[in-house]
Design an enzyme around this catalytic site. Structure first.
Site, PDB file in Angstrom:
ATOM      1  N   SER A 202     -14.272  -2.064 -15.588  1.00  0.00           N
ATOM      2  CA  SER A 202     -15.333  -1.105 -15.894  1.00  0.00           C
ATOM      3  C   SER A 202     -16.701  -1.745 -15.628  1.00  0.00           C
ATOM      4  O   SER A 202     -16.995  -2.116 -14.501  1.00  0.00           O
ATOM      5  CB  SER A 202     -15.191  -0.615 -17.337  1.00  0.00           C
ATOM      6  OG  SER A 202     -15.926   0.563 -17.562  1.00  0.00           O
ATOM      7  N   ASP A 228     -10.353  -0.079 -12.579  1.00  0.00           N
ATOM      8  CA  ASP A 228     -10.595   1.295 -13.024  1.00  0.00           C
ATOM      9  C   ASP A 228     -12.060   1.669 -13.187  1.00  0.00           C
ATOM     10  O   ASP A 228     -12.471   2.187 -14.228  1.00  0.00           O
ATOM     11  CB  ASP A 228      -9.851   1.577 -14.328  1.00  0.00           C
ATOM     12  CG  ASP A 228      -9.525   3.069 -14.453  1.00  0.00           C
ATOM     13  OD1 ASP A 228      -9.037   3.641 -13.467  1.00  0.00           O
ATOM     14  OD2 ASP A 228      -9.764   3.667 -15.519  1.00  0.00           O
ATOM     15  N   HIS A 358      -7.460   3.905 -19.275  1.00  0.00           N
ATOM     16  CA  HIS A 358      -8.614   3.217 -18.700  1.00  0.00           C
ATOM     17  C   HIS A 358      -8.474   1.703 -18.786  1.00  0.00           C
ATOM     18  O   HIS A 358      -8.881   0.981 -17.881  1.00  0.00           O
ATOM     19  CB  HIS A 358      -9.886   3.684 -19.406  1.00  0.00           C
ATOM     20  CG  HIS A 358     -11.142   3.030 -18.912  1.00  0.00           C
ATOM     21  ND1 HIS A 358     -11.474   2.970 -17.574  1.00  0.00           N
ATOM     22  CD2 HIS A 358     -12.147   2.390 -19.583  1.00  0.00           C
ATOM     23  CE1 HIS A 358     -12.640   2.333 -17.441  1.00  0.00           C
ATOM     24  NE2 HIS A 358     -13.054   1.964 -18.641  1.00  0.00           N
TER      25      HIS A 358
END
Length: 400
Positions: A202, A228, A358
């Site tokens: 992220s 991700d 996630h």
């Protein structure tokens, strides 16, 4: 529970087959006995909202037993914290050379001989311990590998003054990551930097890509992996960030309650990883509501001025920096146009884990480790056998 026992219980209790199986699965929740060998907990799964030699999209096939219950787990459930010492060799406290008021914190397992160093940068609100189980899985498959998992400023155990703690601009975080790598080299008395693979989740994906783009790591950098996050969907998601933050509990009664919330909300789908990583996200506040004294360590809402800066231009930098490139996603819907074109042109490798959320590296640490180790091996220059130079052949008196 055997099939015979299930059949007897269904008849005795009058429970339909499908409902009874569901109850049976709920009773078989995962638990680690004593201090575990880290295991990938795939028992809960669902879909989520180097390009050197492999550039195709890889989607795990059904025959890979994605939903198989891991071995080594006992029946029942525990929410007890698992200490960082289960997964790392040591922790480091590294004082910044440019600003002595900042002390970086990181977890380290040193590389062996000429093994690579995987440098791991977490996402916003998380910590280096989010990579704990992944670190163990990498070492299982590549015993010479080193792992450096950092806590960026404002997160985990890294210490910074109040006015600098949440200075989370991309340039600052990129410089911090480079400083931690160099300070670790000095602290461990390494003669030079080992071969490195940068891995970022992220926000961390934006940070490691920015550092790769600067070229500061030179030939030590073999490649980088982003977990991700892509520019387009990340910027779109920022619009609902405040809504998401407002839905989280303001605090928890105990650490175990915080771990339980992350598992039940499916924020983290691996109970083993949650028991390791979640305690680093919380801090005991004696001035808070006494019924919920465990509060979030990082005030993500206060970092809003930097949100857009993190991700604007990410796709271009990811495709443009030197080194092997790997993108791990929880769904192909996350790809934006620029990355879709780049993937079709073979500029990077893409792998999709549709059964993960996630936090791919926490939900599926074993599969993530397999991808990272394979990525390293594809980009490891030490295994390349180059033909002799023409000048050397001439010196040897050979005709060319």
């Amino acid at each position: 529970m055997s099939d015979l026992q299930r059949a007897w219980a269904r008849a005795k209790m009058g429970i339909p087959n499908d409902r009874f199986d569901e109850l049976d699965e709920e009773m078989d929740t995962d638990q680690v006995t004593e201090l575990p060998e880290p295991v990938d907990d795939d028992s809960s799964s669902a879909s989520s909202a180097s390009s050197m030699s492999s550039t195709g999209t890889v989607i795990p096939s059904p025959n890979q037993r994605l939903f198989a219950r891991p071995q080594g787990f006992a029946r029942g459930r525990t929410l007890e914290q698992i200490p960082w010492t289960t997964y790392f060799e040591r922790e480091l406290s590294l004082r910044s050379e440019t600003d002595p008021t900042i002390v970086y914190h990181a977890y380290l397992t040193s590389p062996v001989d000429k093994g690579p160093l995987f440098v791991l940068h977490h996402g916003g609100g998380s910590s280096g311990l989010s990579f704990a189980v992944l670190a163990s899985e990498i070492r299982k498959r590549l015993s010479s590998a080193g792992i450096l998992a950092i806590d960026c400023r404002g997160h985990g155990s890294t210490v910074a003054p109040d006015d600098k703690e949440l200075d989370l601009s991309l340039g600052t975080l990129s410089a911090d990551l480079y400083a931690v790598i160099q300070l670790t080299k000095v602290e461990m008395n390494w003669k030079g930097l080992p071969s490195m693979v940068l891995v970022g989740h992220s926000l961390g994906g934006a940070v490691i890509t920015d550092l790769a783009m600067t070229g500061k790591l030179g030939t030590s950098l073999l490649g980088y992996t982003v977990l991700d996050v892509v520019e387009g969907s990340a910027i779109d998601a920022l619009q609902s960030m405040h809504t998401y933050l407002s839905t989280r509990p303001a605090g928890f009664a105990t650490l175990q309650a915080g771990i339980d919330w992350h598992i039940r909300s499916r924020t983290i789908r691996n109970s083993v990883s949650a028991r390791t990583s979640v305690p680093a996200l919380l801090v005991f506040d004696e001035n808070a509501d006494p019924t919920r004294p465990w509060r979030w360590r990082t005030n993500l809402g206060a970092t809003q001025p930097y949100w857009e800066d993190w991700f604007v231009g990410l796709s271009k930098k990811f495709l443009g920096a030197r080194g092997g490139k790997l993108l791990l996603l929880a769904g192909t819907d996350r790809l934006d146009t620029e990355l879709t074109i780049g993937q079709m042109q073979g500029k990077y490798a893409l792998q999709v884990f549709p059964e993960a959320g996630h936090f791919i590296h926490e939900d599926l640490p074993e599969k993530t480790a397999i991808s990272l180790v394979d990525f390293y091996r594809r980009n490891d220059r030490s295994t390349l056998v180059l033909p002799p130079k023409v000048s050397e052949l001439i010196k040897q008196g050979k005709k060319v």
